[in-house]
Design a protein around this motif. Structure first.
Motif: not given
Ligand code: PGA
Length: 256
Positions: A94, A166, A212-213
């Motif tokens: 990550h 991501e 990602g969001s």
């Molecule tokens: P997020 O995080 O959905 O809050 O953007 C995604 C992640 O870090 O796996």
């Protein structure tokens, strides 16, 4: 067909009690959507009680990291042998672990090997920074991360790996990549690299998530893309209603 997979990455949120209460509330809500594989990744402290609470259910548990060796003098680390039999999945690579723990591609590769050796399924996270994105380096960088992480992994082992694309600039920022943009990288940099390394059958069977969001409102946009098989979700996975809507959207979009 690749089974959709939604994984909630809880990062450093929720106490043990909050984590257990959450999954007890979530379970009945997501029950109708069995066509989607569903995973929660609590903090290390909550992994065991959550796994106990979920034993025998279809909601699976993942860890957020793992050490690359079985045991030893590694203060603060948790080994794959300790996670074996407790979790099914483990997030490896990550961007927050790469950044705050200074994890390198070589360490991530070693962690993937160790996880597989102990029967854990890695969710390998890759993705470019804003600077790399703006410099037009995304394809080459992401492809390089995939290659480095998978060095020495066999074609058979690939069946137990999920990759999450991501983009770092999209994590926790509300600035998500569009479905089309995410699909282009997932197809052109992730699946194409795996095809080069292992052939089209392995690449075609590999499940690749976007992260990602991701929110309930944009989930359908991702799931309607041909190469996106699910999502790795931070913020929106922390609320029972949102998690439920993510799973529902995934089930609907893939016609399940
Ligand atoms: P997020 O995080 O959905 O809050 O953007 C995604 C992640 O870090 O796996």
């Amino acid at each position: 067909m690749r089974q959709p997979i939604i994984a909630g990455n809880w990062k450093m949120y929720k106490t043990v009690q909050e984590s257990v209460d959450f999954v007890r509330q979530l379970l009945p809500r997501i029950e109708p959507f069995g066509s989607v594989e569903r995973v929660v990744c609590p903090t290390f402290l909550a992994v065991y009680p959550v796994a106990e609470a979920l034993r025998g259910t279809a909601l699976k548990v993942g860890a957020q990291n793992v050490a690359a060796v079985k045991e030893g003098a590694y203060t603060s680390q948790v080994s794959p042998a300790m996670l074996q039999g407790v979790v099914e999945y483990v997030i490896i690579g990550h961007s927050e672990a790469r950044k705050f723990l200074h994890e390198t591609d070589a360490e991530i590769n070693a962690k993937i090997k160790a996880a597989l050796e102990y029967g854990l399924k890695p969710i390998l996270a890759v993705g470019e920074s804003l600077e790399q994105n703006q410099a037009g380096e995304t394809q080459a960088f992401v492809s390089g991360q995939v290659r480095a992480a998978l060095q020495g992994i066999s074609a058979e082992q690939m069946a137990n790996i999920v990759i999450a694309y991501e983009p770092i600039w999209a994590i926790g920022t509300g600035k998500n990549a569009s479905g089309e943009v995410a699909n282009a990288i997932i197809s052109g940099a992730v699946r194409a690299t795996v095809a080069e390394l292992y052939g089209s059958a392995v690449a075609g069977a590999l499940r690749i998530q976007y992260g990602g969001s991701v929110k309930p409102d944009n989930m359908a946009e991702y799931m309607s893309q041909p190469d996106i098989d699910g999502a790795l979700v931070g913020g929106a996975s922390l609320k029972v209603d949102d998690f439920t809507r993510l799973v529902e959207a995934a089930a609907q979009a893939k016609g399940a």
